[in-house]
Design a protein around this motif. Structure first.
Motif, PDB file in Angstrom:
ATOM      1  N   ALA A  59     -25.879   2.977 -45.474  1.00 28.72           N
ATOM      2  CA  ALA A  59     -25.842   2.291 -46.774  1.00 28.72           C
ATOM      3  C   ALA A  59     -24.830   1.152 -46.762  1.00 28.72           C
ATOM      4  CB  ALA A  59     -25.503   3.295 -47.881  1.00 28.72           C
ATOM      5  N   VAL A  60     -23.627   1.440 -46.268  1.00 28.19           N
ATOM      6  CA  VAL A  60     -22.580   0.414 -46.259  1.00 28.19           C
ATOM      7  C   VAL A  60     -22.992  -0.762 -45.368  1.00 28.19           C
ATOM      8  CG1 VAL A  60     -20.200  -0.062 -45.563  1.00 28.19           C
ATOM      9  CG2 VAL A  60     -20.720   1.997 -46.866  1.00 28.19           C
ATOM     10  N   CYS A  61     -23.606  -0.452 -44.215  1.00 23.85           N
ATOM     11  CA  CYS A  61     -24.003  -1.518 -43.295  1.00 23.85           C
ATOM     12  C   CYS A  61     -25.234  -2.275 -43.776  1.00 23.85           C
ATOM     13  CB  CYS A  61     -24.241  -0.958 -41.899  1.00 23.85           C
ATOM     14  SG  CYS A  61     -22.703  -0.524 -41.081  1.00 23.85           S
ATOM     15  N   LEU A  62     -25.955  -1.712 -44.743  1.00 24.12           N
ATOM     16  CA  LEU A  62     -27.047  -2.472 -45.358  1.00 24.12           C
ATOM     17  C   LEU A  62     -26.505  -3.406 -46.432  1.00 24.12           C
ATOM     18  CD1 LEU A  62     -30.026   0.020 -45.829  1.00 24.12           C
ATOM     19  CD2 LEU A  62     -29.870  -1.932 -44.294  1.00 24.12           C
ATOM     20  N   VAL A  63     -25.433  -2.975 -47.105  1.00 25.53           N
ATOM     21  CA  VAL A  63     -24.863  -3.780 -48.185  1.00 25.53           C
ATOM     22  C   VAL A  63     -24.033  -4.937 -47.621  1.00 25.53           C
ATOM     23  CG1 VAL A  63     -23.339  -3.740 -50.196  1.00 25.53           C
ATOM     24  CG2 VAL A  63     -24.899  -1.839 -49.788  1.00 25.53           C
ATOM     25  N   ALA A  64     -23.357  -4.703 -46.492  1.00 22.01           N
ATOM     26  CA  ALA A  64     -22.464  -5.719 -45.928  1.00 22.01           C
ATOM     27  C   ALA A  64     -23.153  -7.078 -45.702  1.00 22.01           C
ATOM     28  CB  ALA A  64     -21.820  -5.208 -44.641  1.00 22.01           C
ATOM     29  N   PRO A  65     -24.356  -7.111 -45.101  1.00 22.45           N
ATOM     30  CA  PRO A  65     -25.016  -8.416 -44.919  1.00 22.45           C
ATOM     31  C   PRO A  65     -25.271  -9.120 -46.248  1.00 22.45           C
ATOM     32  CG  PRO A  65     -26.102  -6.767 -43.587  1.00 22.45           C
ATOM     33  CD  PRO A  65     -25.144  -6.032 -44.464  1.00 22.45           C
ATOM     34  N   VAL A  66     -25.598  -8.336 -47.277  1.00 23.80           N
ATOM     35  CA  VAL A  66     -25.832  -8.921 -48.599  1.00 23.80           C
ATOM     36  C   VAL A  66     -24.551  -9.582 -49.108  1.00 23.80           C
ATOM     37  CG1 VAL A  66     -26.510  -8.438 -50.973  1.00 23.80           C
ATOM     38  CG2 VAL A  66     -27.583  -7.191 -49.100  1.00 23.80           C
ATOM     39  N   VAL A  67     -23.429  -8.897 -48.891  1.00 24.90           N
ATOM     40  CA  VAL A  67     -22.155  -9.453 -49.346  1.00 24.90           C
ATOM     41  C   VAL A  67     -21.825 -10.731 -48.574  1.00 24.90           C
ATOM     42  CG1 VAL A  67     -19.701  -8.976 -49.692  1.00 24.90           C
ATOM     43  CG2 VAL A  67     -21.363  -7.161 -50.018  1.00 24.90           C
ATOM     44  N   TRP A  87     -25.555  13.104 -43.949  1.00 24.51           N
ATOM     45  CA  TRP A  87     -25.153  12.228 -45.050  1.00 24.51           C
ATOM     46  C   TRP A  87     -24.030  11.297 -44.650  1.00 24.51           C
ATOM     47  CZ3 TRP A  87     -28.574  11.611 -48.558  1.00 24.51           C
ATOM     48  CH2 TRP A  87     -29.509  12.639 -48.769  1.00 24.51           C
ATOM     49  N   GLY A  88     -23.265  11.704 -43.623  1.00 20.83           N
ATOM     50  CA  GLY A  88     -22.273  10.787 -43.083  1.00 20.83           C
ATOM     51  C   GLY A  88     -22.957   9.566 -42.478  1.00 20.83           C
ATOM     52  N   SER A  89     -24.037   9.822 -41.736  1.00 21.67           N
ATOM     53  CA  SER A  89     -24.819   8.718 -41.170  1.00 21.67           C
ATOM     54  C   SER A  89     -25.440   7.880 -42.287  1.00 21.67           C
ATOM     55  CB  SER A  89     -25.920   9.259 -40.258  1.00 21.67           C
ATOM     56  OG  SER A  89     -25.350   9.956 -39.169  1.00 21.67           O
ATOM     57  N   ALA A  90     -25.860   8.565 -43.371  1.00 24.01           N
ATOM     58  CA  ALA A  90     -26.443   7.846 -44.501  1.00 24.01           C
ATOM     59  C   ALA A  90     -25.417   6.916 -45.143  1.00 24.01           C
ATOM     60  CB  ALA A  90     -26.971   8.840 -45.538  1.00 24.01           C
ATOM     61  N   ILE A  91     -24.152   7.361 -45.188  1.00 29.20           N
ATOM     62  CA  ILE A  91     -23.087   6.512 -45.746  1.00 29.20           C
ATOM     63  C   ILE A  91     -22.926   5.261 -44.888  1.00 29.20           C
ATOM     64  CG2 ILE A  91     -20.579   6.361 -46.102  1.00 29.20           C
ATOM     65  CD1 ILE A  91     -20.700   9.372 -46.882  1.00 29.20           C
ATOM     66  N   VAL A  92     -22.858   5.456 -43.556  1.00 26.13           N
ATOM     67  CA  VAL A  92     -22.719   4.313 -42.649  1.00 26.13           C
ATOM     68  C   VAL A  92     -23.905   3.368 -42.822  1.00 26.13           C
ATOM     69  CG1 VAL A  92     -22.601   3.609 -40.225  1.00 26.13           C
ATOM     70  CG2 VAL A  92     -21.373   5.645 -40.990  1.00 26.13           C
ATOM     71  N   VAL A 142     -20.723   4.625 -52.625  1.00 27.13           N
ATOM     72  CA  VAL A 142     -21.224   3.461 -53.349  1.00 27.13           C
ATOM     73  C   VAL A 142     -20.358   3.195 -54.586  1.00 27.13           C
ATOM     74  CG1 VAL A 142     -23.225   2.438 -54.466  1.00 27.13           C
ATOM     75  CG2 VAL A 142     -23.552   3.961 -52.529  1.00 27.13           C
ATOM     76  N   TYR A 143     -19.927   4.260 -55.260  1.00 27.64           N
ATOM     77  CA  TYR A 143     -19.039   4.081 -56.417  1.00 27.64           C
ATOM     78  C   TYR A 143     -17.731   3.412 -56.003  1.00 27.64           C
ATOM     79  CZ  TYR A 143     -21.306   6.038 -60.478  1.00 27.64           C
ATOM     80  OH  TYR A 143     -22.131   6.207 -61.542  1.00 27.64           O
ATOM     81  N   LEU A 144     -17.183   3.853 -54.860  1.00 26.15           N
ATOM     82  CA  LEU A 144     -15.930   3.262 -54.383  1.00 26.15           C
ATOM     83  C   LEU A 144     -16.138   1.784 -54.048  1.00 26.15           C
ATOM     84  CD1 LEU A 144     -14.409   6.103 -52.200  1.00 26.15           C
ATOM     85  CD2 LEU A 144     -13.544   5.207 -54.358  1.00 26.15           C
TER      86      LEU A 144
END
Lengths: 131, 138
Positions: free
Chosen positions: A110-118, A103-108, B22-24
């Motif tokens: 998810a965040v790295c998928l959102v960053a390009p969108v931002v 899930w740590g890898s899943a966090i990385v 995601v919440y953060l």
């Protein structure tokens, strides 16, 4: 510097493109790790660090442009996205360190998928829409 | 199923940590946006900006609730996720029905379309996660 910044959006150049590509690469790598039940590895952390450097450089470019008299089309949204963007890799880093599981890898991922969108939203909110 | 049970009892590990991430993220996004808008041009759309600030507050409290876990944390998270779901649906409907109510976009406008509809999905995931980690009555 001012005229160059005025001609082009400061968040729409090689650096922005590089950030997007790097972010997606780290996301793909982290996704593979998550699927394989692997905790975040060195590659993910190094990727996050390099991504943060690129995003900080992007922020400096944007601030230089603003300092030079340019204004984003939607300032509230633009700076909101900018602050969020810079906070993203450190957030992923800290939480991934706390979660040494898949899930740590899943966090990385998810965040790295959102960053390009931002980054894309940054570009959209810089351009003056109907202004 | 059996071997994962003990780990699933708490809201702040495993998938829960991803949810907290995601919440953060949304807490930061909504806070920075609302903060800047309120600081620089509050008069233009006070309702929209105050709503963004409220959304930011809810995201922060929900993240803290999930992270603290425990009985109180869960209750706090439950309240926040419910409020969030009601908020995003209400604002989504209102912003479509009467756009003049919200002259500037909020995190929740058009069901969070400016944020990839994640604001709509997030509270559902939060509620689902709280349900998944609920304690067995026995």
């Amino acid at each position: 510097m001012t005229s160059a910044a005025a001609a082009n959006s400061p968040v729409d150049g090689i650096l922005a493109t590089a950030s997007i590509v790097l972010s997606l690469l780290v996301a793909a790598w982290a996704l593979v790790a998550a699927v394989r039940h692997r905790p975040p590895d060195r590659v993910q952390f190094v990727g996050l660090a390099v991504l943060e450097l690129a995003l900080l450089a992007l922020t400096v470019l944007a601030l230089v442009a603003v300092g030079g008299g340019d204004r984003p089309g939607e300032p509230g949204a633009f700076f909101g996205y900018l602050v969020t963007l810079v906070c993203m890799p450190p957030l992923a880093w800290v939480l991934a360190r706390m979660e040494p599981t898949r899930w740590g890898s899943a966090i990385v991922c998810a965040v790295c998928l959102v960053a390009p969108v931002v980054v894309v939203r940054l570009q959209q909110t810089w351009e003056v829409l109907g202004g | 199923m059996v071997e994962t049970r003990p780990a699933r009892r708490t809201t702040n590990t495993g998938p829960g940590r991803l949810l907290i991430a995601v919440y953060l993220l949304f807490a930061i996004a909504a806070t920075s946006r609302a903060g800047l808008q309120i600081a620089t041009r509050f008069d233009e759309a006070p309702v929209a900006y105050l709503l963004s600030a409220l959304a930011a507050l809810i995201y922060i409290v929900a993240a803290v609730g999930l992270a603290r876990a425990g009985h109180t944390g869960r209750r706090v998270a439950l309240a926040c996720c419910s409020l969030e779901l009601v908020g995003v649906i209400a604002v989504g409907v209102l912003s479509l029905a009467d756009p003049e109510l919200f002259p500037d976009e909020t995190v929740w406008s058009q069901f969070g379309s400016g944020y990839g509809y994640i604001p709509l999905v997030l509270p559902v995931l939060g509620l689902f996660w709280l349900w998944r980690t609920r304690r067995d009555p026995a």
